[in-house]
Write a protein that holds these residues in place. Structure first.
Motif, PDB file in Angstrom:
ATOM      1  N   TYR A 148       0.828  -1.238  -0.210  1.00 49.07           N
ATOM      2  CA  TYR A 148      -0.062   0.135  -0.256  1.00 49.07           C
ATOM      3  C   TYR A 148       1.319   1.021   0.202  1.00 49.07           C
ATOM      4  CZ  TYR A 148      -3.711  -2.919   0.967  1.00 49.07           C
ATOM      5  OH  TYR A 148      -5.030  -4.124   1.323  1.00 49.07           O
ATOM      6  N   PRO A 149       0.250   2.680  -0.739  1.00 46.05           N
ATOM      7  CA  PRO A 149       1.576   3.772  -0.905  1.00 46.05           C
ATOM      8  C   PRO A 149       1.133   4.387   0.452  1.00 46.05           C
ATOM      9  CG  PRO A 149      -0.538   4.121  -2.108  1.00 46.05           C
ATOM     10  CD  PRO A 149      -0.481   2.190  -1.204  1.00 46.05           C
ATOM     11  N   VAL A 150       2.734   4.665   0.987  1.00 45.21           N
ATOM     12  CA  VAL A 150       2.973   5.611   1.938  1.00 45.21           C
ATOM     13  C   VAL A 150       3.038   7.047   2.248  1.00 45.21           C
ATOM     14  CG1 VAL A 150       4.198   4.956   4.591  1.00 45.21           C
ATOM     15  CG2 VAL A 150       3.649   3.410   3.519  1.00 45.21           C
ATOM     16  N   ALA A 151       2.086   7.879   2.900  1.00 44.86           N
ATOM     17  CA  ALA A 151       2.518   9.141   2.628  1.00 44.86           C
ATOM     18  C   ALA A 151       2.714   9.898   4.039  1.00 44.86           C
ATOM     19  CB  ALA A 151       0.548   9.613   2.362  1.00 44.86           C
ATOM     20  N   GLU A 152       3.845  10.631   3.730  1.00 44.87           N
ATOM     21  CA  GLU A 152       4.434  11.463   4.660  1.00 44.87           C
ATOM     22  C   GLU A 152       5.888  10.630   5.349  1.00 44.87           C
ATOM     23  OE1 GLU A 152       3.373  14.267   5.855  1.00 44.87           O
ATOM     24  OE2 GLU A 152       1.498  14.300   4.490  1.00 44.87           O
ATOM     25  N   ALA A 153       5.908   9.198   3.899  1.00 46.42           N
ATOM     26  CA  ALA A 153       7.628   9.067   4.146  1.00 46.42           C
ATOM     27  C   ALA A 153       8.516  10.380   3.469  1.00 46.42           C
ATOM     28  CB  ALA A 153       7.560   7.763   3.656  1.00 46.42           C
ATOM     29  N   THR A 154       9.913  10.212   3.885  1.00 49.23           N
ATOM     30  CA  THR A 154      10.941  11.406   3.482  1.00 49.23           C
ATOM     31  C   THR A 154      11.933   9.676   2.617  1.00 49.23           C
ATOM     32  OG1 THR A 154      11.791  10.030   5.308  1.00 49.23           O
ATOM     33  CG2 THR A 154      10.840  12.456   5.777  1.00 49.23           C
ATOM     34  N   VAL A 155      12.149  11.181   1.234  1.00 50.94           N
ATOM     35  CA  VAL A 155      12.831  10.006   0.167  1.00 50.94           C
ATOM     36  C   VAL A 155      13.345  10.532   0.463  1.00 50.94           C
ATOM     37  CG1 VAL A 155      13.103   9.274  -1.849  1.00 50.94           C
ATOM     38  CG2 VAL A 155      11.027   9.170  -0.757  1.00 50.94           C
ATOM     39  N   LEU A 156      15.385  10.045  -0.048  1.00 47.62           N
ATOM     40  CA  LEU A 156      15.921  11.289  -0.091  1.00 47.62           C
ATOM     41  C   LEU A 156      17.701  10.423  -1.267  1.00 47.62           C
ATOM     42  CD1 LEU A 156      17.991  11.349   3.170  1.00 47.62           C
ATOM     43  CD2 LEU A 156      15.834  10.174   3.247  1.00 47.62           C
ATOM     44  N   ILE A 157      18.602  10.842  -1.234  1.00 45.68           N
ATOM     45  CA  ILE A 157      19.785  10.436  -1.573  1.00 45.68           C
ATOM     46  C   ILE A 157      20.856   9.656  -0.478  1.00 45.68           C
ATOM     47  CG2 ILE A 157      21.637  10.825  -3.239  1.00 45.68           C
ATOM     48  CD1 ILE A 157      19.787  11.954  -4.810  1.00 45.68           C
ATOM     49  N   THR A 158      21.370   8.830  -0.147  1.00 48.72           N
ATOM     50  CA  THR A 158      22.364   8.615   0.804  1.00 48.72           C
ATOM     51  C   THR A 158      23.566   8.082   0.455  1.00 48.72           C
ATOM     52  OG1 THR A 158      21.335   6.379   0.522  1.00 48.72           O
ATOM     53  CG2 THR A 158      20.360   7.579   2.215  1.00 48.72           C
ATOM     54  N   GLU A 159      23.422   8.121  -1.332  1.00 43.37           N
ATOM     55  CA  GLU A 159      24.265   7.949  -1.482  1.00 43.37           C
ATOM     56  C   GLU A 159      25.043   7.880  -3.185  1.00 43.37           C
ATOM     57  OE1 GLU A 159      26.637   3.838  -0.097  1.00 43.37           O
ATOM     58  OE2 GLU A 159      27.993   4.157  -2.062  1.00 43.37           O
ATOM     59  N   HIS A 183      25.250  24.985   4.873  1.00 42.89           N
ATOM     60  CA  HIS A 183      25.424  23.741   3.882  1.00 42.89           C
ATOM     61  C   HIS A 183      24.815  23.315   3.202  1.00 42.89           C
ATOM     62  CE1 HIS A 183      25.992  18.983   4.146  1.00 42.89           C
ATOM     63  NE2 HIS A 183      24.442  18.776   3.913  1.00 42.89           N
ATOM     64  N   THR A 184      25.165  22.391   2.093  1.00 48.66           N
ATOM     65  CA  THR A 184      24.267  22.470   0.940  1.00 48.66           C
ATOM     66  C   THR A 184      23.689  21.440   0.170  1.00 48.66           C
ATOM     67  OG1 THR A 184      26.297  23.686  -0.445  1.00 48.66           O
ATOM     68  CG2 THR A 184      24.331  24.916  -0.016  1.00 48.66           C
ATOM     69  N   ASN A 185      25.169  20.376  -0.062  1.00 46.78           N
ATOM     70  CA  ASN A 185      25.280  19.106  -0.924  1.00 46.78           C
ATOM     71  C   ASN A 185      26.178  18.299   0.085  1.00 46.78           C
ATOM     72  OD1 ASN A 185      25.377  21.869  -2.719  1.00 46.78           O
ATOM     73  ND2 ASN A 185      25.807  19.971  -4.074  1.00 46.78           N
ATOM     74  N   GLY A 186      25.400  16.763  -0.560  1.00 48.17           N
ATOM     75  CA  GLY A 186      26.326  15.819  -0.447  1.00 48.17           C
ATOM     76  C   GLY A 186      27.154  15.021  -1.176  1.00 48.17           C
ATOM     77  N   SER A 187      28.114  14.317  -0.897  1.00 47.89           N
ATOM     78  CA  SER A 187      28.509  13.510  -2.340  1.00 47.89           C
ATOM     79  C   SER A 187      29.661  12.623  -0.762  1.00 47.89           C
ATOM     80  CB  SER A 187      29.411  14.492  -3.009  1.00 47.89           C
ATOM     81  OG  SER A 187      30.295  14.209  -3.260  1.00 47.89           O
ATOM     82  N   SER A 188      29.748  11.158  -1.821  1.00 54.31           N
ATOM     83  CA  SER A 188      30.665  10.535  -1.920  1.00 54.31           C
ATOM     84  C   SER A 188      31.738  11.180  -1.022  1.00 54.31           C
ATOM     85  CB  SER A 188      30.566   9.287  -2.361  1.00 54.31           C
ATOM     86  OG  SER A 188      28.880   8.341  -2.916  1.00 54.31           O
TER      87      SER A 188
END
Lengths: 84, 376
Positions: free
Chosen positions: A14-25, B347-352
């Motif tokens: 089921y779709p989830v509202a209010e989740a945070t999505v981010l780039i971690t690498e 702070h603005t950017n992330g990067s490996s």
């Protein structure tokens, strides 16, 4: 610029509202901001340079999901769901 | 010794170059540093007055008097204010440079890793600093095998961030969680910090999103947020300021902005605000800096801190191995000097290859000062 979009889904799909999505690498520098999913669980990260990315979703209940996406061209528009 | 002399000469060259750019109000460069207000169609009558004032004032890059002794060496300094809130006016500190969060701070600064990076050498540091810069230059630097190896060793490791629980103490209460609604309705989280009664500094991409319709619609500003708790309340802001270098040219080196809170929302008066400083290359070199904000990979609305020494200083950016995540854009990168706190970067950017901030250079310092005056 390339983009990655999709939905955040819980363990039951089921779709989830209010989740945070981010780039971690990533192999490319990216702005350090996080998106909050809409009522349909949708997200869309734009303005991305070609490269490899790990995207994480953090759900309100504490669950987590992640995907690895490779963007080859600046015109790439990749769609991929994140499932807890 | 010869190397030191060379460094001094390079520093002088840099200062002259920056001065020329500041003075040339007709040049493209000075235009990029000119502050711009939020889009006219979404501004109130009051905002128009502010915009006119700001455009005129943006051309004034005269030196700002410092209240700190030794400023001729270190640069321009604007002092902090701890606020009128009485409880926990300052947090405990174990050193003159590090904030005390939890446990012995020494654990958080891994000197082994630090020494590894120091082996990179100042030639490469200067290459990055002197190339006019931003991420492409840093990227090129990181492609050098020796540097890449050192960076990978530092960045790929455990998460050293520490949660700040006592967010009602200064300086934590002057750091703000931002809940952003973009022009297209999408929602985001970021960070910011107070530098005046009604002025919150953040990243340019927090207030102006090029792929989302430009100026954001609204930002809820929550100082000292701690999970679901808003100990000092919150304010919805709709007046934003940035610079043309960001809004028109999308230059990473110009990625900074201000949120001006409504007139009935002088949060800084109560919780205090950060000082900020335009320091020279040599003052910044190897400086131990703190960074705290609201990352999206932690429980919602919680504040996290980490500190390390600056690794690279370019003419317009600061690079460090402080752990960050999405949501910390706009967080302060600050120097603690005794009981004073001076933001030196945004702070603005992330990067490996190393996280980075917009450096508070002379033009950035001057714009922050103008924006602070707007929110006085």
């Amino acid at each position: 610029m390339a983009s990655i979009s999709g939905r955040v889904l819980d363990v039951d799909g089921y779709p989830v509202a209010e989740a945070t999505v981010l780039i971690t690498e990533s192999s490319e520098p990216h702005v350090d901001i996080a998106q909050v999913t809409d009522p349909d669980g949708r997200f869309s990260l734009r303005d991305l340079a070609p490269g490899d990315y790990r995207i994480e979703a953090h759900l309100p209940g504490g669950e987590r999901a992640e995907i690895h996406v490779g963007l080859t061209y600046e015109s790439d528009e990749v769609s991929h769901d994140l499932r807890a | 010794m010869a190397r030191q002399k060379e460094l001094e000469n390079l520093e002088s060259d840099y200062v002259e170059e920056a001065s020329q750019g500041d003075a040339g109000t007709e040049t493209a460069m000075s235009d990029e540093w000119a502050s711009v207000p939020q889009a006219a169609e979404s501004m109130s009558e009051t905002d128009f007055v502010e915009a006119d004032f700001e455009t005129d004032a943006a051309e004034d890059h005269d030196a700002v008097a410092s209240t700190e002794s030794g400023a001729a060496v270190e640069g321009d300094v604007e002092e902090a204010f701890t606020g009128t809130e009485s409880a926990d006016a300052t947090s405990g500190t174990s050193t003159d440079e590090l904030e005390m969060v939890a446990g012995p701070n020494g654990i958080l600064i891994d000197e082994t890793r630090e020494s590894l990076l120091e082996s990179v050498g100042d030639n490469q540091v200067l290459d990055a600093w002197y190339a006019d810069l931003g991420d492409p230059a840093i990227g090129a630097l990181l492609q050098q095998p020796e540097t890449a190896e050192a960076v990978a060793e530092v960045v790929i490791g455990k998460d050293d961030r520490v949660r700040v629980n006592n967010t009602t103490a200064y300086p934590w209460r002057a750091i703000c969680s931002l809940r952003i609604t973009a022009r297209d309705g999408s929602r985001w989280i970021g960070s910011g910090f107070l530098v005046g009664n009604r002025t919150v500094i953040t990243a340019g991409h927090v207030v102006y999103m090029h792929s989302r319709g430009g100026w954001v619609r609204k930002i809820e500003v929550i100082p000292g947020r701690n999970g679901s708790s808003k100990p000092f309340g919150s304010c919805d802001a709709t007046a934003f300021h940035s610079v043309k270098g960001w809004t028109q040219k999308k230059k990473r080196s110009h990625d900074y902005a201000a949120i001006i809170l409504p007139k009935n929302c002088a949060l800084g008066k109560r919780v205090g605000f950060f000082g900020y400083a335009n320091y020279s290359f040599f003052t910044l070199l190897n400086m131990l800096v703190n960074l705290a904000g609201y990352p999206g990979d932690k429980p919602a609305g919680t504040m996290w801190w980490h500190a390390r020494r600056l690794k690279w200083i370019t003419s317009r950016t600061l690079v460090y191995n402080i752990d960050t995540a999405g949501g910390q854009s706009g967080a302060p990168v600050w120097r603690k000097k005794g009981s004073q706190r001076y933001a030196v970067g945004i702070h603005t950017n992330g990067s490996s290859g190393g996280n980075s901030a917009t450096r508070i250079t002379k033009p950035v310092f001057n714009n922050i000062k103008k924006w602070k005056a707007l929110g006085a």
